[in-house]
Design a protein around this motif. Structure first.
Motif, PDB file in Angstrom:
ATOM      1  N   THR A  96     111.818  95.593 -56.621  1.00 27.58           N
ATOM      2  CA  THR A  96     112.142  94.558 -55.643  1.00 27.58           C
ATOM      3  C   THR A  96     111.790  93.186 -56.213  1.00 27.58           C
ATOM      4  O   THR A  96     110.691  92.952 -56.702  1.00 27.58           O
ATOM      5  N   ASP A  97     112.752  92.282 -56.139  1.00 24.95           N
ATOM      6  CA  ASP A  97     112.717  91.000 -56.840  1.00 24.95           C
ATOM      7  C   ASP A  97     112.895  89.856 -55.845  1.00 24.95           C
ATOM      8  O   ASP A  97     113.258  90.062 -54.689  1.00 24.95           O
ATOM      9  N   TRP A  98     112.675  88.660 -56.329  1.00 23.99           N
ATOM     10  CA  TRP A  98     112.763  87.452 -55.507  1.00 23.99           C
ATOM     11  C   TRP A  98     113.895  86.553 -56.011  1.00 23.99           C
ATOM     12  O   TRP A  98     114.275  86.601 -57.172  1.00 23.99           O
ATOM     13  N   GLU A  99     114.416  85.699 -55.128  1.00 26.55           N
ATOM     14  CA  GLU A  99     115.427  84.714 -55.526  1.00 26.55           C
ATOM     15  C   GLU A  99     115.421  83.572 -54.511  1.00 26.55           C
ATOM     16  O   GLU A  99     115.957  83.720 -53.411  1.00 26.55           O
ATOM     17  N   VAL A 100     114.850  82.436 -54.869  1.00 26.67           N
ATOM     18  CA  VAL A 100     114.923  81.276 -53.998  1.00 26.67           C
ATOM     19  C   VAL A 100     116.340  80.694 -54.076  1.00 26.67           C
ATOM     20  O   VAL A 100     116.909  80.573 -55.161  1.00 26.67           O
ATOM     21  N   GLU A 101     116.918  80.374 -52.919  1.00 27.86           N
ATOM     22  CA  GLU A 101     118.300  79.910 -52.903  1.00 27.86           C
ATOM     23  C   GLU A 101     118.522  78.843 -51.827  1.00 27.86           C
ATOM     24  O   GLU A 101     117.892  78.868 -50.765  1.00 27.86           O
ATOM     25  N   GLU A 150     106.871  80.884 -56.171  1.00 26.03           N
ATOM     26  CA  GLU A 150     105.642  81.374 -56.776  1.00 26.03           C
ATOM     27  C   GLU A 150     105.297  82.752 -56.230  1.00 26.03           C
ATOM     28  O   GLU A 150     105.590  83.057 -55.071  1.00 26.03           O
ATOM     29  N   VAL A 151     104.669  83.565 -57.054  1.00 27.90           N
ATOM     30  CA  VAL A 151     104.094  84.837 -56.615  1.00 27.90           C
ATOM     31  C   VAL A 151     102.613  84.805 -56.966  1.00 27.90           C
ATOM     32  O   VAL A 151     102.256  84.619 -58.139  1.00 27.90           O
ATOM     33  N   ASP A 152     101.774  84.935 -55.946  1.00 26.04           N
ATOM     34  CA  ASP A 152     100.316  84.857 -56.131  1.00 26.04           C
ATOM     35  C   ASP A 152      99.917  83.609 -56.919  1.00 26.04           C
ATOM     36  O   ASP A 152      99.045  83.653 -57.794  1.00 26.04           O
ATOM     37  N   GLY A 153     100.567  82.495 -56.613  1.00 26.07           N
ATOM     38  CA  GLY A 153     100.219  81.216 -57.223  1.00 26.07           C
ATOM     39  C   GLY A 153     100.840  80.952 -58.576  1.00 26.07           C
ATOM     40  O   GLY A 153     100.738  79.837 -59.095  1.00 26.07           O
ATOM     41  N   HIS A 154     101.502  81.954 -59.164  1.00 31.29           N
ATOM     42  CA  HIS A 154     102.164  81.744 -60.458  1.00 31.29           C
ATOM     43  C   HIS A 154     103.604  81.322 -60.214  1.00 31.29           C
ATOM     44  O   HIS A 154     104.355  82.025 -59.537  1.00 31.29           O
ATOM     45  N   ARG A 155     103.977  80.183 -60.760  1.00 31.84           N
ATOM     46  CA  ARG A 155     105.324  79.674 -60.544  1.00 31.84           C
ATOM     47  C   ARG A 155     106.296  80.341 -61.520  1.00 31.84           C
ATOM     48  O   ARG A 155     106.245  80.139 -62.720  1.00 31.84           O
ATOM     49  N   PHE A 156     107.192  81.145 -60.958  1.00 32.52           N
ATOM     50  CA  PHE A 156     108.203  81.825 -61.756  1.00 32.52           C
ATOM     51  C   PHE A 156     109.517  81.043 -61.786  1.00 32.52           C
ATOM     52  O   PHE A 156     110.195  81.011 -62.813  1.00 32.52           O
ATOM     53  N   GLN A 157     109.891  80.455 -60.674  1.00 34.35           N
ATOM     54  CA  GLN A 157     111.153  79.715 -60.606  1.00 34.35           C
ATOM     55  C   GLN A 157     110.864  78.241 -60.349  1.00 34.35           C
ATOM     56  O   GLN A 157     110.048  77.889 -59.495  1.00 34.35           O
ATOM     57  N   ASP A 158     111.523  77.378 -61.094  1.00 32.84           N
ATOM     58  CA  ASP A 158     111.376  75.930 -60.929  1.00 32.84           C
ATOM     59  C   ASP A 158     112.658  75.304 -61.449  1.00 32.84           C
ATOM     60  O   ASP A 158     112.786  75.008 -62.636  1.00 32.84           O
ATOM     61  N   GLY A 159     113.634  75.148 -60.578  1.00 28.58           N
ATOM     62  CA  GLY A 159     114.954  74.710 -61.022  1.00 28.58           C
ATOM     63  C   GLY A 159     115.523  73.624 -60.139  1.00 28.58           C
ATOM     64  O   GLY A 159     114.841  73.041 -59.294  1.00 28.58           O
ATOM     65  N   THR A 160     116.796  73.373 -60.312  1.00 24.44           N
ATOM     66  CA  THR A 160     117.491  72.371 -59.527  1.00 24.44           C
ATOM     67  C   THR A 160     118.911  72.846 -59.239  1.00 24.44           C
ATOM     68  O   THR A 160     119.537  73.505 -60.079  1.00 24.44           O
ATOM     69  N   ALA A 176     124.312  82.147 -48.948  1.00 19.78           N
ATOM     70  CA  ALA A 176     123.300  81.906 -49.977  1.00 19.78           C
ATOM     71  C   ALA A 176     124.024  81.587 -51.285  1.00 19.78           C
ATOM     72  O   ALA A 176     124.948  82.302 -51.676  1.00 19.78           O
ATOM     73  N   THR A 177     123.610  80.527 -51.961  1.00 15.95           N
ATOM     74  CA  THR A 177     124.434  79.951 -53.030  1.00 15.95           C
ATOM     75  C   THR A 177     124.006  80.299 -54.450  1.00 15.95           C
ATOM     76  O   THR A 177     124.536  79.748 -55.402  1.00 15.95           O
ATOM     77  N   GLY A 178     123.082  81.224 -54.615  1.00 18.19           N
ATOM     78  CA  GLY A 178     122.659  81.605 -55.963  1.00 18.19           C
ATOM     79  C   GLY A 178     121.274  81.078 -56.292  1.00 18.19           C
ATOM     80  O   GLY A 178     120.721  80.231 -55.590  1.00 18.19           O
ATOM     81  N   THR A 179     120.706  81.596 -57.388  1.00 16.42           N
ATOM     82  CA  THR A 179     119.318  81.290 -57.719  1.00 16.42           C
ATOM     83  C   THR A 179     119.181  80.784 -59.149  1.00 16.42           C
ATOM     84  O   THR A 179     119.945  81.181 -60.034  1.00 16.42           O
ATOM     85  N   PRO A 180     118.208  79.906 -59.410  1.00 18.86           N
ATOM     86  CA  PRO A 180     117.928  79.467 -60.779  1.00 18.86           C
ATOM     87  C   PRO A 180     117.165  80.541 -61.546  1.00 18.86           C
ATOM     88  O   PRO A 180     116.782  81.570 -60.978  1.00 18.86           O
ATOM     89  N   PRO A 181     116.937  80.339 -62.844  1.00 12.69           N
ATOM     90  CA  PRO A 181     116.220  81.351 -63.628  1.00 12.69           C
ATOM     91  C   PRO A 181     114.771  81.499 -63.174  1.00 12.69           C
ATOM     92  O   PRO A 181     114.235  80.649 -62.472  1.00 12.69           O
ATOM     93  N   VAL A 231     113.664  84.834 -62.128  1.00 12.65           N
ATOM     94  CA  VAL A 231     113.516  86.028 -61.297  1.00 12.65           C
ATOM     95  C   VAL A 231     112.713  87.075 -62.059  1.00 12.65           C
ATOM     96  O   VAL A 231     112.585  87.014 -63.284  1.00 12.65           O
ATOM     97  N   GLY A 232     112.190  88.042 -61.310  1.00 12.45           N
ATOM     98  CA  GLY A 232     111.356  89.066 -61.944  1.00 12.45           C
ATOM     99  C   GLY A 232     112.102  89.873 -62.979  1.00 12.45           C
ATOM    100  O   GLY A 232     111.537  90.257 -64.022  1.00 12.45           O
ATOM    101  N   MET A 233     113.371  90.169 -62.711  1.00 10.70           N
ATOM    102  CA  MET A 233     114.188  90.941 -63.638  1.00 10.70           C
ATOM    103  C   MET A 233     114.310  90.263 -64.990  1.00 10.70           C
ATOM    104  O   MET A 233     114.467  90.916 -66.024  1.00 10.70           O
ATOM    105  N   GLY A 234     114.216  88.928 -65.004  1.00 12.13           N
ATOM    106  CA  GLY A 234     114.389  88.181 -66.246  1.00 12.13           C
ATOM    107  C   GLY A 234     113.134  88.022 -67.072  1.00 12.13           C
ATOM    108  O   GLY A 234     113.190  87.486 -68.188  1.00 12.13           O
ATOM    109  N   GLN A 235     111.978  88.483 -66.558  1.00 14.99           N
ATOM    110  CA  GLN A 235     110.738  88.378 -67.321  1.00 14.99           C
ATOM    111  C   GLN A 235     110.726  89.431 -68.426  1.00 14.99           C
ATOM    112  O   GLN A 235     111.424  90.433 -68.359  1.00 14.99           O
ATOM    113  N   LYS A 236     109.936  89.204 -69.428  1.00 15.60           N
ATOM    114  CA  LYS A 236     109.855  90.130 -70.559  1.00 15.60           C
ATOM    115  C   LYS A 236     108.402  90.557 -70.738  1.00 15.60           C
ATOM    116  O   LYS A 236     107.605  89.803 -71.282  1.00 15.60           O
ATOM    117  N   PRO A 237     108.042  91.755 -70.292  1.00 20.96           N
ATOM    118  CA  PRO A 237     108.873  92.746 -69.584  1.00 20.96           C
ATOM    119  C   PRO A 237     109.106  92.331 -68.132  1.00 20.96           C
ATOM    120  O   PRO A 237     108.422  91.433 -67.632  1.00 20.96           O
TER     121      PRO A 237
END
Length: 282
Positions: free
Chosen positions: A125-130, A206-216, A244-249, A251-257
């Motif tokens: 289960t993943d997140w997407e701010v939009e 952010e998840v638990d204070g860690h900023r994963f997404q920061d876009g425009t 909903a218009t889409g999300t910036p980079p 997301v959890g799926m895009g992290q490595k791993p």
């Protein structure tokens, strides 16, 4: 205007936010914030009301006053996939030549700060701010140069997605997008006249204070007017429909791993000028 729906789940009442951030009750003028009041005519009637003349609602919104989804009785909840070039790149997919449309079932809609209950079989289960679009005047085959006139306002959406069911378990994306609680909307609907440029808004998560997404929204492939015009080719858009218009980079799926949500975590997300959401994963 900033329009809200406040109160217990299933018992939300319509309200309007004043300049100090307090909620005033609108239920003496309308039954809900929905398609019935979001047309050009309906919004004009609301603008004529002085918030100070309305009953003040006790409590501070998003603290000791719960807010529901900022739109009620949503008929259609549409969404656009891979609408940020940099998000398409992190997903390893081509930038689409035309908008990718899918649906989120309206039963997934939740308040902006409601807990997110992970599905029992959730593995990814993943997140997407939009940025969310709320339709005002409805229409079909809406011309691009008139599409902006059909937007009542904008809001924050978390397009929560279960990636296994979305991408790896066959069928359409909808299965992974429509679980109960996977569509928090709000905290408020900001009318389009108060959003100077919807294509230049900062959005973050952010998840638990860690900023994963920061876009425009400036990196969207298709802007709000293009999306409204395009979607109206395939369905008659109705007042109160949400897109909903889409999300910036990021997301959890895009992290490595890849990184996915776990029970006990807390998501915080927001868009400049449109407010913030907070969801605890349970």
């Amino acid at each position: 205007m900033k329009l809200v729906r406040y109160g217990a789940k299933g018992q939300e009442r319509p309200g309007i936010l004043d300049g100090e951030g307090a909620v005033h009750d609108l239920s003496g003028h309308l039954s809900d914030i929905d398609g019935g009041c979001l047309t050009t005519k309906g919004l004009a009637a609301l603008r004529a009301i002085d918030p100070a003349s309305l009953p003040l609602v006790e409590g501070t919104p998003q603290q000791d006053l719960r807010l529901g989804a900022c739109v009620g009785s949503v008929g259609k909840f549409l969404a656009v996939g891979l609408n940020y070039a940099d998000h398409a790149a992190e997903a390893g997919m081509d930038v689409p030549a035309e908008p990718i449309l899918f649906t989120k079932w309206t039963s997934c809609i939740a308040g902006p700060d409601d807990d997110l209950a992970l599905p029992p079989d959730s593995a990814a289960t993943d997140w997407e701010v939009e940025l969310g679009i709320v339709i005002g005047d409805g229409g079909r085959d809406i011309a691009l140069d008139r599409a902006a006139d059909h937007i009542a306002g904008y809001c924050v959406i978390n397009d929560i997605s279960e990636r296994d069911w979305q991408l790896r378990r066959g069928g359409t994306w909808d299965k992974g997008k429509g679980y109960d609680g996977f569509g928090p909307i709000g905290p408020w609907l900001v009318t389009a006249d108060e959003v100077a440029n919807a294509a230049a808004l900062r959005l973050w998560l952010e998840v638990d204070g860690h900023r994963f997404q920061d876009g425009t929204t400036a990196t969207m492939v298709f802007g709000p007017a293009e999306i409204v015009s395009y979607a109206s080719r395939f369905t008659t858009l109705m007042p109160g429909d949400v897109i909903a218009t889409g999300t910036p980079p990021g997301v959890g799926m895009g992290q490595k791993p890849p990184v996915y949500l776990r029970r006990g975590q807390v998501m915080r997300l927001g868009i400049d000028g449109l407010g913030q959401q907070t969801q605890k994963v349970v």
